[in-house]
Design a protein around this motif. Structure first.
Motif, PDB file in Angstrom:
ATOM      1  N   CYS A  29      61.206  -9.111 -39.254  1.00  0.00           N
ATOM      2  CA  CYS A  29      59.779  -9.705 -39.060  1.00  0.00           C
ATOM      3  C   CYS A  29      59.564  -9.818 -37.690  1.00  0.00           C
ATOM      4  O   CYS A  29      58.179  -9.522 -37.095  1.00  0.00           O
ATOM      5  N   ARG A  30      60.436 -10.287 -36.848  1.00  0.00           N
ATOM      6  CA  ARG A  30      60.186 -10.760 -35.530  1.00  0.00           C
ATOM      7  C   ARG A  30      59.810  -9.131 -34.766  1.00  0.00           C
ATOM      8  O   ARG A  30      58.875  -9.179 -33.927  1.00  0.00           O
ATOM      9  N   LYS A  31      60.399  -8.355 -35.090  1.00  0.00           N
ATOM     10  CA  LYS A  31      60.196  -6.712 -34.586  1.00  0.00           C
ATOM     11  C   LYS A  31      58.669  -6.498 -35.031  1.00  0.00           C
ATOM     12  O   LYS A  31      57.876  -6.080 -33.990  1.00  0.00           O
ATOM     13  N   ILE A  32      58.142  -6.938 -36.181  1.00  0.00           N
ATOM     14  CA  ILE A  32      56.707  -6.445 -36.487  1.00  0.00           C
ATOM     15  C   ILE A  32      55.913  -7.448 -35.684  1.00  0.00           C
ATOM     16  O   ILE A  32      54.926  -6.757 -34.940  1.00  0.00           O
ATOM     17  N   ALA A  33      56.090  -8.720 -35.365  1.00  0.00           N
ATOM     18  CA  ALA A  33      55.381  -9.557 -34.789  1.00  0.00           C
ATOM     19  C   ALA A  33      55.409  -9.161 -33.069  1.00  0.00           C
ATOM     20  O   ALA A  33      54.518  -9.292 -32.604  1.00  0.00           O
ATOM     21  N   ARG A  34      56.514  -8.849 -32.761  1.00  0.00           N
ATOM     22  CA  ARG A  34      56.639  -8.190 -31.380  1.00  0.00           C
ATOM     23  C   ARG A  34      55.772  -6.956 -31.010  1.00  0.00           C
ATOM     24  O   ARG A  34      55.163  -7.021 -30.192  1.00  0.00           O
ATOM     25  N   ASN A  35      55.809  -6.131 -31.938  1.00  0.00           N
ATOM     26  CA  ASN A  35      54.979  -4.867 -31.738  1.00  0.00           C
ATOM     27  C   ASN A  35      53.390  -5.208 -31.509  1.00  0.00           C
ATOM     28  O   ASN A  35      52.661  -4.742 -30.932  1.00  0.00           O
ATOM     29  N   ILE A  36      53.290  -6.210 -32.371  1.00  0.00           N
ATOM     30  CA  ILE A  36      51.759  -6.732 -32.338  1.00  0.00           C
ATOM     31  C   ILE A  36      51.227  -7.728 -31.154  1.00  0.00           C
ATOM     32  O   ILE A  36      50.174  -7.443 -30.320  1.00  0.00           O
ATOM     33  N   LEU A  37      52.147  -8.666 -31.073  1.00  0.00           N
ATOM     34  CA  LEU A  37      51.980  -9.695 -30.059  1.00  0.00           C
ATOM     35  C   LEU A  37      52.480  -9.832 -28.726  1.00  0.00           C
ATOM     36  O   LEU A  37      51.860  -9.924 -27.635  1.00  0.00           O
ATOM     37  N   TRP A  38      53.727  -9.199 -28.547  1.00  0.00           N
ATOM     38  CA  TRP A  38      54.389  -9.221 -27.522  1.00  0.00           C
ATOM     39  C   TRP A  38      54.392 -10.405 -26.636  1.00  0.00           C
ATOM     40  O   TRP A  38      54.294 -10.634 -25.353  1.00  0.00           O
ATOM     41  N   ASN A  39      54.616 -11.625 -27.584  1.00  0.00           N
ATOM     42  CA  ASN A  39      54.756 -12.782 -26.698  1.00  0.00           C
ATOM     43  C   ASN A  39      55.645 -13.758 -27.434  1.00  0.00           C
ATOM     44  O   ASN A  39      55.455 -14.026 -28.668  1.00  0.00           O
ATOM     45  N   GLU A  40      56.873 -14.121 -27.033  1.00  0.00           N
ATOM     46  CA  GLU A  40      57.904 -14.726 -27.788  1.00  0.00           C
ATOM     47  C   GLU A  40      57.198 -15.980 -28.484  1.00  0.00           C
ATOM     48  O   GLU A  40      57.727 -16.259 -29.772  1.00  0.00           O
ATOM     49  N   GLU A  41      56.803 -16.866 -27.542  1.00  0.00           N
ATOM     50  CA  GLU A  41      56.055 -18.006 -28.517  1.00  0.00           C
ATOM     51  C   GLU A  41      55.151 -17.795 -29.628  1.00  0.00           C
ATOM     52  O   GLU A  41      55.480 -18.396 -30.767  1.00  0.00           O
ATOM     53  N   ASP A  42      54.314 -16.668 -29.393  1.00  0.00           N
ATOM     54  CA  ASP A  42      53.455 -16.297 -30.757  1.00  0.00           C
ATOM     55  C   ASP A  42      54.100 -15.695 -31.689  1.00  0.00           C
ATOM     56  O   ASP A  42      54.152 -16.039 -32.947  1.00  0.00           O
ATOM     57  N   GLU A  43      55.542 -15.018 -31.321  1.00  0.00           N
ATOM     58  CA  GLU A  43      55.946 -14.466 -32.307  1.00  0.00           C
ATOM     59  C   GLU A  43      56.981 -15.420 -33.042  1.00  0.00           C
ATOM     60  O   GLU A  43      56.840 -15.426 -34.519  1.00  0.00           O
ATOM     61  N   GLU A  44      57.480 -16.506 -32.588  1.00  0.00           N
ATOM     62  CA  GLU A  44      58.290 -17.668 -33.296  1.00  0.00           C
ATOM     63  C   GLU A  44      57.212 -18.173 -34.192  1.00  0.00           C
ATOM     64  O   GLU A  44      57.364 -18.554 -35.359  1.00  0.00           O
ATOM     65  N   GLU A  45      55.830 -18.356 -33.679  1.00  0.00           N
ATOM     66  CA  GLU A  45      54.957 -18.999 -34.580  1.00  0.00           C
ATOM     67  C   GLU A  45      54.485 -18.304 -35.956  1.00  0.00           C
ATOM     68  O   GLU A  45      54.517 -18.741 -36.979  1.00  0.00           O
ATOM     69  N   CYS A  46      54.497 -16.906 -35.616  1.00  0.00           N
ATOM     70  CA  CYS A  46      54.145 -16.302 -36.715  1.00  0.00           C
ATOM     71  C   CYS A  46      55.314 -16.294 -37.721  1.00  0.00           C
ATOM     72  O   CYS A  46      55.171 -16.020 -39.190  1.00  0.00           O
TER      73      CYS A  46
END
Lengths: 186, 326
Positions: A29-46
């Motif tokens: 899931c982090r990979k999917i979030a990273r592709n979209i957001l590219w921001n560690e903090e936002d990825e964590e939140e998602c």
């Protein structure tokens, strides 16, 4: 732990379901979030919101595939966050590029008015994808569902970046024509 | 914008398409194809067994139902692991092979339980029966669906509001009167031991009458525990966000309160390890077969039972002894 065991934990309202899900599907899931957001903090939140959403929806749901069920939640949450951040002039990843590419599949990207029902549109896209040769179909999904970079897709399938870009370019045109023919053009 | 509508629509395509793409990779070299052909040849010659792909066609989203007279329970199609739990298939079975599907016959149909009152249109009104093998259990049942007889398993999905008492959840399960078994598990699936007699009563007494403090209280305590152990605020409770946040990213190295060096994870990973220290699950099983899972977290003096409850130091000490965590 197997997916069915994890789903069983959710159904039993056992809190370890969340840690087991996070352990098994966190990287995915982090990979999917990273592709979209590219921001560690936002990825964590998602990611945290994904586990919470799974907790709230299972039960009553019993997902057939836990991975894609969670991936879909992460994708939606990440895109929503991306839109929010975009309003605040933040955000990155592949989303802007992907959106600009998808503009090629619609008649006039700026016009919000559309008479096409989302359900019809989803079903037309599925029909289009099932008709494609397997590799082309998978390349398309990796790019527009997972929002993977062209470079990454090229590496996965052992083809050049230019070939990947050209496959995607042709598929976007084909999709546009297909949607028009099906009466579901945007 | 229309491109965003398209992006959202792509997000809703059939999960099988997405799953297939995730499993796909570059094409194999010809010799691998040959190897695969050779393997098939070997199967033909030597009669090796190929296990079918594990996929349960019965488990679909939103297939839950409700049965008249069991309003607190939601039932869903039986899962593969649940088949093992109920002894319908062997413990060592893998994959939903034909023989593992277990065809329900007349001899399995027990007493009438009620009719389906909630669910998909074509199943409403279907008759529900007890499983002959489990006449007293309301957890497993057989439903006469339009496609034939199917096994369903029920769960009680109650979730407490902040401020509600732990007694509310026990009442729904009918505890303590209907409490048949209390088990302690240190890890999923492995029952370590049962608690009986006076100890069982003492556990129940401690868990009863507590107030649900909500998830924020649990997070607050996690952050406090982190500070007590490592003496820094790299992992803190953010009052505005209502959750714990990391002030430092990536792997960290700390010296804990005992002077030992700890490294190799982010602050949240280290916090989780502290939080789970000596934790265990307590499974309360009712006479009619329903299970309430209680998570016990002695490191923060709390337990979870559809809500977040606090324990005193003395209560934690007592429970640690009973659960053999010392």
């Amino acid at each position: 732990m197997k997916d069915e065991d994890i789903i069983g934990l959710f159904w039993k309202r056992d809190e370890t379901a969340i840690s087991e899900t996070s352990e098994k599907y966190g990287p995915y899931c982090r990979k999917i979030a990273r592709n979209i957001l590219w921001n560690e903090e936002d990825e964590e939140e998602c990611l945290n919101d994904t586990w919470l959403c799974a907790w709230k929806t299972i039960p009553p749901k019993k997902p057939n595939r836990l991975s894609t069920y969670l991936g879909k939640i992460t994708r939606n949450l990440s895109l929503n966050l991306f839109r929010k951040k975009k309003m605040e002039k933040r955000g990155g990843g592949q989303t802007e590029l992907v959106l600009s590419e998808l503009s090629e599949c619609v008649s006039s990207p700026e016009n919000v008015e559309t008479s096409v029902e989302e359900r019809e549109l989803v079903s037309a896209i599925e029909k289009f994808l099932w008709k494609q040769p397997e590799e082309k179909r998978n390349i398309f999904i990796r790019r527009y569902w997972h929002l993977c970079s062209v470079k990454e897709i090229a590496e996965i399938y052992g083809i050049s970046e230019s070939k990947t870009a050209s496959v995607l370019f042709r598929m976007r045109n084909e999709l546009k024509n297909f949607l028009e023919k099906e009466g579901t053009a945007l | 914008m229309k491109n965003e509508i398209l992006l959202d629509a792509i997000g809703k395509i059939d999960e099988e398409l997405v799953f297939a793409a995730e499993k796909s990779k570059k094409k194999k070299f010809p010799f691998i194809k040959w190897a695969a052909a050779a393997a098939i040849f070997a199967v033909i010659i030597f009669g090796a067994e190929i296990k079918p792909f594990e996929h349960n066609p019965l488990v679909q989203s939103e297939q839950f139902i409700k049965i008249e007279g069991f309003e607190n329970v939601i039932y869903g199609p039986i899962l593969f692991e649940e088949r093992k739990e109920f002894g319908i298939i062997g413990e060592d079975e893998i994959g939903l092979t034909e023989e593992n599907r277990y065809e329900i016959t007349e001899k399995d149909i027990g007493e009438f339980m009620g009719t389906v009152v909630e669910g998909e249109e074509d199943i409403i009104g279907s008759r529900v029966y007890h499983f002959t093998k489990y006449p007293d259990s309301d957890k497993i049942c057989i439903i006469e669906t339009p496609e034939g007889f199917e096994s369903y398993v029920g769960y009680i999905p109650v979730q407490l509001e902040i401020g509600e008492s732990s007694d509310s959840v026990f009442e729904i399960f009918g505890f303590p009167e209907s409490l048949e078994k209390m088990e302690v598990r240190y890890s999923w699936g492995k029952t370590v031991f049962e608690i009986n007699g006076e100890e069982r009563e003492r556990v129940f007494e401690i868990l009863s009458g507590k107030e649900n403090l909500g998830p924020e209280e649990e997070s607050r305590r996690k952050a406090e525990l982190f500070f007590e152990t490592y003496g820094n605020e790299d992992y803190v409770f953010d009052e505005n966000e209502g959750k714990c946040v990391e002030k430092v990213k990536g792997p960290v190295t700390y010296v804990d309160q005992n002077g030992e060096k700890v490294s190799g994870g982010s602050p949240s990973v280290l916090s989780r390890k502290l939080f789970l220290e000596k934790s265990c699950s307590i499974i309360l099983v009712s006479e009619d077969g329903f299970e309430l899972h209680v998570s016990y977290y002695p490191a923060v003096e709390m337990f979870w039972a559809r809500g977040y409850f606090s324990l005193s130091e003395a209560e934690t000490e007592t429970l640690n002894k009973i659960f053999k965590l010392e």
